[in-house]
Motif scaffolding. Structure first.
Motif, short mmCIF file in Angstrom:
data_model
loop_
_atom_site.label_atom_id
_atom_site.label_comp_id
_atom_site.label_asym_id
_atom_site.label_seq_id
_atom_site.Cartn_x
_atom_site.Cartn_y
_atom_site.Cartn_z
N GLN A 1 0.85 -1.19 0.00
CA GLN A 1 0.00 0.00 0.00
C GLN A 1 0.89 1.24 0.00
OE1 GLN A 1 -0.52 -2.48 2.59
NE2 GLN A 1 -1.69 -3.52 0.99
N LEU A 2 0.50 2.23 -0.76
CA LEU A 2 1.27 3.46 -0.90
C LEU A 2 0.41 4.65 -0.53
CD1 LEU A 2 2.91 2.62 -4.33
CD2 LEU A 2 4.02 2.54 -2.11
N VAL A 3 1.00 5.55 0.26
CA VAL A 3 0.31 6.78 0.64
C VAL A 3 1.18 7.96 0.25
CG1 VAL A 3 -0.65 8.14 2.52
CG2 VAL A 3 -0.88 5.64 2.54
N GLU A 4 0.65 8.81 -0.59
CA GLU A 4 1.39 9.98 -1.07
C GLU A 4 0.96 11.22 -0.30
OE1 GLU A 4 0.92 8.19 -5.57
OE2 GLU A 4 -0.68 8.92 -4.25
N SER A 5 1.87 12.16 -0.18
CA SER A 5 1.55 13.44 0.42
C SER A 5 2.36 14.53 -0.28
CB SER A 5 1.82 13.43 1.92
OG SER A 5 3.19 13.18 2.17
N GLY A 6 1.89 15.75 -0.12
CA GLY A 6 2.54 16.87 -0.78
C GLY A 6 1.78 17.27 -2.01
N GLY A 7 2.40 18.00 -2.86
CA GLY A 7 1.73 18.49 -4.06
C GLY A 7 0.99 19.78 -3.76
N GLY A 8 0.26 20.26 -4.76
CA GLY A 8 -0.48 21.50 -4.60
C GLY A 8 -0.24 22.45 -5.74
N LEU A 9 -0.45 23.72 -5.47
CA LEU A 9 -0.33 24.77 -6.48
C LEU A 9 0.87 25.64 -6.17
CD1 LEU A 9 -1.53 26.47 -8.84
CD2 LEU A 9 -2.87 27.67 -7.11
N VAL A 10 1.67 25.93 -7.19
CA VAL A 10 2.85 26.76 -7.01
C VAL A 10 3.06 27.57 -8.28
CG1 VAL A 10 4.46 25.01 -7.88
CG2 VAL A 10 5.27 26.73 -6.25
N GLN A 11 3.70 28.71 -8.14
CA GLN A 11 4.02 29.52 -9.32
C GLN A 11 5.26 28.96 -10.01
OE1 GLN A 11 4.36 33.60 -7.91
NE2 GLN A 11 2.25 34.01 -8.52
N ALA A 12 5.36 29.24 -11.27
CA ALA A 12 6.54 28.82 -12.03
C ALA A 12 7.80 29.36 -11.37
CB ALA A 12 6.44 29.31 -13.46
N GLY A 13 8.81 28.51 -11.29
CA GLY A 13 10.05 28.85 -10.62
C GLY A 13 10.08 28.46 -9.16
N GLY A 14 8.95 28.06 -8.63
CA GLY A 14 8.86 27.69 -7.24
C GLY A 14 9.23 26.24 -6.99
#
Length: 115
Positions: A3-16
């Motif tokens: 089983q795999l659980v991912e976290s993180g991700g989201g919205l960011v501006q270019a260069g971030g």
């Protein structure tokens, strides 16, 4: 089974920057690799990066020099993404690849880079 659980991700501006993490549980013993694939809208799922239990690392040409994968013990991987571009926008899937067999996928986490 794994089983795999991912976290993180989201919205960011270019260069971030953004960080992703993936934790595996279950039958994770022995030689294996963990890593990330990504799928942009309207495109197929593509290899991004992997790291195996020997520490061998592979990157796709599109992320080399900007993304860094690391492994925390046997069951966790982390992806540090820098200098993000609009074309990095995708759903990022964690994958556990055993020595034999097809592997296991996480559910995916969205990364959106605004230009």
């Amino acid at each position: 089974q794994v089983q795999l659980v991912e976290s993180g991700g989201g919205l960011v501006q270019a260069g971030g920057s953004l960080n992703l993490s993936c934790s595996a549980s279950g039958n994770t013993g022995g030689y294996n690799a963990m890593g990330w694939y990504r799928q942009a809208p309207g495109d197929r799922r593509k290899f991004t990066t992997t790291i195996d239990t020997n520490g061998e690392i592979y990157y796709s040409d599109s992320v080399k020099g900007r993304f860094t994968i690391s492994r925390d013990g046997v069951n966790s991987v982390h992806l540090q993404m820098k200098s993000l571009k609009a074309e990095d926008t995708a759903v990022y899937f964690c994958k556990f690849i055993p020595e034999t067999g097809a592997g296991y996928w996480g559910k995916g986490t969205q990364v959106t880079v605004s230009s």
